[in-house]
Design a protein around this motif. Structure first.
Motif, PDB file in Angstrom:
ATOM      1  N   CYS A 122     -40.070 -90.297 -28.752  1.00 22.03           N
ATOM      2  CA  CYS A 122     -40.135 -89.987 -27.329  1.00 22.03           C
ATOM      3  C   CYS A 122     -41.491 -89.350 -27.030  1.00 22.03           C
ATOM      4  CB  CYS A 122     -39.015 -89.031 -26.953  1.00 22.03           C
ATOM      5  SG  CYS A 122     -37.373 -89.627 -27.392  1.00 22.03           S
ATOM      6  N   ILE A 129     -40.369 -94.541 -26.576  1.00 22.30           N
ATOM      7  CA  ILE A 129     -40.123 -94.382 -25.140  1.00 22.30           C
ATOM      8  C   ILE A 129     -41.184 -93.422 -24.608  1.00 22.30           C
ATOM      9  CG2 ILE A 129     -38.492 -93.588 -23.377  1.00 22.30           C
ATOM     10  CD1 ILE A 129     -36.258 -94.330 -25.406  1.00 22.30           C
ATOM     11  N   ARG A 131     -41.452 -98.864 -24.952  1.00 20.50           N
ATOM     12  CA  ARG A 131     -40.701 -99.040 -23.709  1.00 20.50           C
ATOM     13  C   ARG A 131     -41.174 -97.961 -22.741  1.00 20.50           C
ATOM     14  NH1 ARG A 131     -34.678-100.289 -26.127  1.00 20.50           N
ATOM     15  NH2 ARG A 131     -35.356-102.089 -27.371  1.00 20.50           N
ATOM     16  N   VAL A 187     -41.074 -95.910 -19.207  1.00 24.62           N
ATOM     17  CA  VAL A 187     -40.075 -95.485 -18.232  1.00 24.62           C
ATOM     18  C   VAL A 187     -40.774 -94.733 -17.107  1.00 24.62           C
ATOM     19  CG1 VAL A 187     -38.117 -95.400 -19.846  1.00 24.62           C
ATOM     20  CG2 VAL A 187     -39.577 -93.391 -19.578  1.00 24.62           C
ATOM     21  N   SER A 229     -34.739 -89.827 -18.420  1.00 20.96           N
ATOM     22  CA  SER A 229     -34.614 -91.012 -19.269  1.00 20.96           C
ATOM     23  C   SER A 229     -33.688 -90.788 -20.461  1.00 20.96           C
ATOM     24  CB  SER A 229     -36.002 -91.446 -19.747  1.00 20.96           C
ATOM     25  OG  SER A 229     -36.844 -91.692 -18.649  1.00 20.96           O
ATOM     26  N   GLU A 289     -30.578 -91.440 -20.786  1.00 17.99           N
ATOM     27  CA  GLU A 289     -29.749 -92.632 -21.025  1.00 17.99           C
ATOM     28  C   GLU A 289     -30.515 -93.676 -21.836  1.00 17.99           C
ATOM     29  OE1 GLU A 289     -26.230 -94.481 -21.137  1.00 17.99           O
ATOM     30  OE2 GLU A 289     -26.537 -92.580 -20.115  1.00 17.99           O
ATOM     31  N   GLU A 290     -31.793 -93.881 -21.515  1.00 19.58           N
ATOM     32  CA  GLU A 290     -32.615 -94.826 -22.263  1.00 19.58           C
ATOM     33  C   GLU A 290     -32.787 -94.380 -23.712  1.00 19.58           C
ATOM     34  OE1 GLU A 290     -33.229 -93.812 -19.203  1.00 19.58           O
ATOM     35  OE2 GLU A 290     -33.957 -95.467 -17.978  1.00 19.58           O
ATOM     36  N   CYS A 343     -29.495 -95.019 -25.552  1.00 19.87           N
ATOM     37  CA  CYS A 343     -29.353 -96.464 -25.801  1.00 19.87           C
ATOM     38  C   CYS A 343     -30.267 -96.915 -26.925  1.00 19.87           C
ATOM     39  CB  CYS A 343     -29.635 -97.257 -24.530  1.00 19.87           C
ATOM     40  SG  CYS A 343     -28.324 -97.120 -23.289  1.00 19.87           S
ATOM     41  N   ALA A 344     -31.476 -96.365 -26.973  1.00 20.93           N
ATOM     42  CA  ALA A 344     -32.412 -96.719 -28.044  1.00 20.93           C
ATOM     43  C   ALA A 344     -31.875 -96.272 -29.397  1.00 20.93           C
ATOM     44  CB  ALA A 344     -33.776 -96.094 -27.774  1.00 20.93           C
ATOM     45  N   GLU A 396     -29.162 -98.614 -30.378  1.00 19.93           N
ATOM     46  CA  GLU A 396     -29.739 -99.907 -30.763  1.00 19.93           C
ATOM     47  C   GLU A 396     -30.349 -99.854 -32.166  1.00 19.93           C
ATOM     48  OE1 GLU A 396     -33.368-102.830 -29.338  1.00 19.93           O
ATOM     49  OE2 GLU A 396     -32.413-101.553 -27.823  1.00 19.93           O
TER      50      GLU A 396
END
Length: 160
Positions: A86, A109, A130, A132, A141, A143-144, A147-148, A151
């Motif tokens: 991040c 991110i 990614r 944002v 962010s 939630e992102e 999700c990452a 994943e």
């Protein structure tokens, strides 16, 4: 696979990102490096934690914690199964020696409004990056980020 969270310079091991990770994934390792700016000292603390746990780990690093996640991966590649970085602080002059080749599954991110770590610092990650609509803290962010992590965990489990 255990998740390890590495915090940034101005935060602590149990801040907002840690709390969100814990709520979604359960037990999270979070070495306490508050007040320690020296990367070698931080890496010693993080290495002590992994020496007392069974890895490999999915490492989530925020800002300086992202830089330290890469340092950990470079020093102990067998202990890092995946990375979620991040806004990693790889703009620091000390990061010139980092090896970004042969990384495990990785997602970066980075907020386009980041005024602490230039988003250009993350460009070497290419397709792993990614962007944002957020600032350095990535507070909008979460939630992102979650999700990452999910994943990368799926990807690592599928590779086994």
């Amino acid at each position: 696979m255990k998740i390890m969270f590495l915090h940034g310079l101005e935060s602590g091991p149990h801040g907002h990102k840690y709390q969100a990770l814990k709520a979604m994934f359960g037990d999270i390792l979070a070495p306490d490096c508050r007040g320690i700016k020296d990367e070698t000292e931080r890496l010693k603390i993080i290495t002590e934690v992994i020496n007392h746990e069974t890895g490999p780990f999915l490492v989530v690093g925020s800002s300086m914690g992202g830089l330290m996640a890469l340092r950990l991966q470079n020093a102990h590649p067998d202990q890092v199964a995946g990375l979620v970085l991040c806004a990693p602080a790889i703009h620091r002059p000390t990061s010139a020696d980092l090896n970004l080749d042969n990384l495990p599954p990785t997602i970066v991110i980075h907020g386009i409004e980041d005024d602490v770590v230039p988003i250009e610092a993350s460009h070497p990650f290419g397709e792993r990056l990614r962007t944002v609509n957020d600032d350095h803290r990535l507070s909008n962010s979460i939630e992102e980020i979650l999700c990452a992590v999910a994943e990368i965990r799926r990807t690592v489990n599928e590779q086994k």
